[in-house]
Motif scaffolding. Structure first.
Motif, PDB file in Angstrom:
ATOM      1  N   ASP A  72      97.423  49.224  55.477  1.00  0.00           N
ATOM      2  CA  ASP A  72      96.934  50.209  54.512  1.00  0.00           C
ATOM      3  C   ASP A  72      96.940  49.629  53.103  1.00  0.00           C
ATOM      4  O   ASP A  72      97.936  49.053  52.657  1.00  0.00           O
TER       5      ASP A  72
ATOM      6  N   GLY B  81      92.547  52.924  52.449  1.00  0.00           N
ATOM      7  CA  GLY B  81      93.649  53.317  51.576  1.00  0.00           C
ATOM      8  C   GLY B  81      93.153  53.722  50.201  1.00  0.00           C
ATOM      9  O   GLY B  81      92.178  54.455  50.076  1.00  0.00           O
ATOM     10  N   SER B  82      93.803  53.197  49.168  1.00  0.00           N
ATOM     11  CA  SER B  82      93.507  53.567  47.786  1.00  0.00           C
ATOM     12  C   SER B  82      92.133  53.062  47.354  1.00  0.00           C
ATOM     13  O   SER B  82      91.841  51.868  47.462  1.00  0.00           O
ATOM     14  N   VAL B  83      91.301  53.967  46.847  1.00  0.00           N
ATOM     15  CA  VAL B  83      89.963  53.586  46.379  1.00  0.00           C
ATOM     16  C   VAL B  83      90.064  52.641  45.183  1.00  0.00           C
ATOM     17  O   VAL B  83      89.360  51.631  45.115  1.00  0.00           O
ATOM     18  N   SER B  84      90.933  52.952  44.239  1.00  0.00           N
ATOM     19  CA  SER B  84      91.036  52.124  43.032  1.00  0.00           C
ATOM     20  C   SER B  84      91.479  50.709  43.376  1.00  0.00           C
ATOM     21  O   SER B  84      90.928  49.729  42.855  1.00  0.00           O
ATOM     22  N   GLU B  85      92.478  50.576  44.268  1.00  0.00           N
ATOM     23  CA  GLU B  85      92.951  49.250  44.657  1.00  0.00           C
ATOM     24  C   GLU B  85      91.866  48.505  45.431  1.00  0.00           C
ATOM     25  O   GLU B  85      91.637  47.307  45.222  1.00  0.00           O
TER      26      GLU B  85
ATOM     27  N   GLY C 134     100.426  45.302  44.824  1.00  0.00           N
ATOM     28  CA  GLY C 134      99.209  46.032  44.520  1.00  0.00           C
ATOM     29  C   GLY C 134      98.142  45.056  44.084  1.00  0.00           C
ATOM     30  O   GLY C 134      98.261  43.835  44.268  1.00  0.00           O
TER      31      GLY C 134
ATOM     32  N   ALA D 212      84.800  59.503  49.509  1.00  0.00           N
ATOM     33  CA  ALA D 212      86.187  59.577  49.048  1.00  0.00           C
ATOM     34  C   ALA D 212      86.711  60.997  49.238  1.00  0.00           C
ATOM     35  O   ALA D 212      85.959  61.973  49.146  1.00  0.00           O
TER      36      ALA D 212
ATOM     37  N   THR E 233      90.521  63.639  48.858  1.00  0.00           N
ATOM     38  CA  THR E 233      91.813  63.770  48.198  1.00  0.00           C
ATOM     39  C   THR E 233      92.418  65.119  48.537  1.00  0.00           C
ATOM     40  O   THR E 233      91.788  65.962  49.201  1.00  0.00           O
TER      41      THR E 233
ATOM     42  N   THR F 232      97.372  49.902  49.449  1.00  0.00           N
ATOM     43  CA  THR F 232      98.119  50.870  48.657  1.00  0.00           C
ATOM     44  C   THR F 232      98.363  50.381  47.243  1.00  0.00           C
ATOM     45  O   THR F 232      98.368  49.175  46.978  1.00  0.00           O
ATOM     46  N   SER F 233      98.583  51.333  46.344  1.00  0.00           N
ATOM     47  CA  SER F 233      98.901  50.991  44.960  1.00  0.00           C
ATOM     48  C   SER F 233     100.308  51.437  44.595  1.00  0.00           C
ATOM     49  O   SER F 233     100.720  51.312  43.454  1.00  0.00           O
ATOM     50  N   TYR F 234     101.032  51.991  45.578  1.00  0.00           N
ATOM     51  CA  TYR F 234     102.368  52.500  45.270  1.00  0.00           C
ATOM     52  C   TYR F 234     103.345  51.348  45.039  1.00  0.00           C
ATOM     53  O   TYR F 234     103.446  50.440  45.851  1.00  0.00           O
TER      54      TYR F 234
END
Length: 239
Positions: free
Chosen positions: A26, A63-67, A38, A117, A119, A28-30
């Protein structure tokens, strides 16, 4: 000893001409801990790649769209030649990363999946309408990337995303998402290599921890064996 989350990617220099990048897991940006990873950590490792060719192996649900967008753009700007390979699944934002390759290879037994996307949202009607508008904008870069790397029209891509479409290797080649197809034996070889690489990394971590424990025990032993002096020696003399 606290460990961070497992990295979803790993770089491996195969030879002087080729570096393999595995994106398995996955995206992730966490970052709950310094050892978590990240896009910024990814960029630092990508900048250290000193070969002319980069092969990106992907097996991820997304997973994260931004990442994912950041990783796609970083790979697109790589100084050398980039080939992306879908080893099993390239879903959601992972399918966008797949589009970063000049050559995009699907194994015969692999799949893409594309969708809009999404959320979680809460609030009043005005908040939810704004959230829907924001999601349209967040989805837009993916639509542009799919359109640029396929022979489909924007309307056709949007319809596929509306339906959360799974795409076979043959369909991906026909649509232009993929540029070629490999047989399944190559996919199994790639997965085996990734497993072996992961085991090597685990063994290195365990070896490092074991050495740290050994050093701590040596220091404790040396401390206990320090010679006694003065009154301490007098009162601790054995009979």
């Amino acid at each position: 000893m606290k460990k961070g989350h497992e990295k979803f990617y790993e770089f491996k220099k195969s030879n002087e001409e080729m570096t393999d990048l595995y994106i398995y897991g996955d995206i992730t940006s966490y970052k709950w801990d310094e050892s978590d990873v990240g896009a910024y950590d990814f960029l630092k490792e990508l900048n250290d790649v000193d070969t002319d060719n980069l092969t990106v192996h992907i097996n991820s649900y997304g997973g994260s769209v931004s990442e994912g967008l950041a990783i796609h753009n970083m790979i697109k700007e790589f100084k050398g030649n980039v080939t992306t390979v879908c080893d099993s699944f390239a879903c959601s934002i992972a399918s966008v990363i797949f589009m970063a390759g000049k050559e995009r290879v699907m194994h015969k037994g692999s799949l893409l999946m594309i969708h809009h996307a999404w959320t979680w949202a809460s609030g009043n009607a005005k908040d939810l309408r704004k959230q829907a508008d924001d999601l349209d904008k967040i989805t837009e870069p993916s639509i542009v990337i799919y359109e640029k790397n396929s022979n489909l029209s924007r309307d056709e891509i949007v319809e596929l995303m509306d339906n959360e479409t799974w795409i076979t290797a043959e369909e991906a080649l026909e649509m232009g998402f993929a540029t070629s197809i490999k047989e399944d034996d190559d996919a199994q070889q790639s997965i085996n290599e990734m497993y072996l690489n992961h085991q090597v990394m685990l063994n290195k971590d365990l070896e490092k921890e074991l050495n740290e424990v050994k050093e701590a025990l040596k220091l404790e032993k040396a401390k206990n064996e320090e010679p006694l002096t003065g009154w301490n020696a007098f009162f601790n003399t054995k009979k």
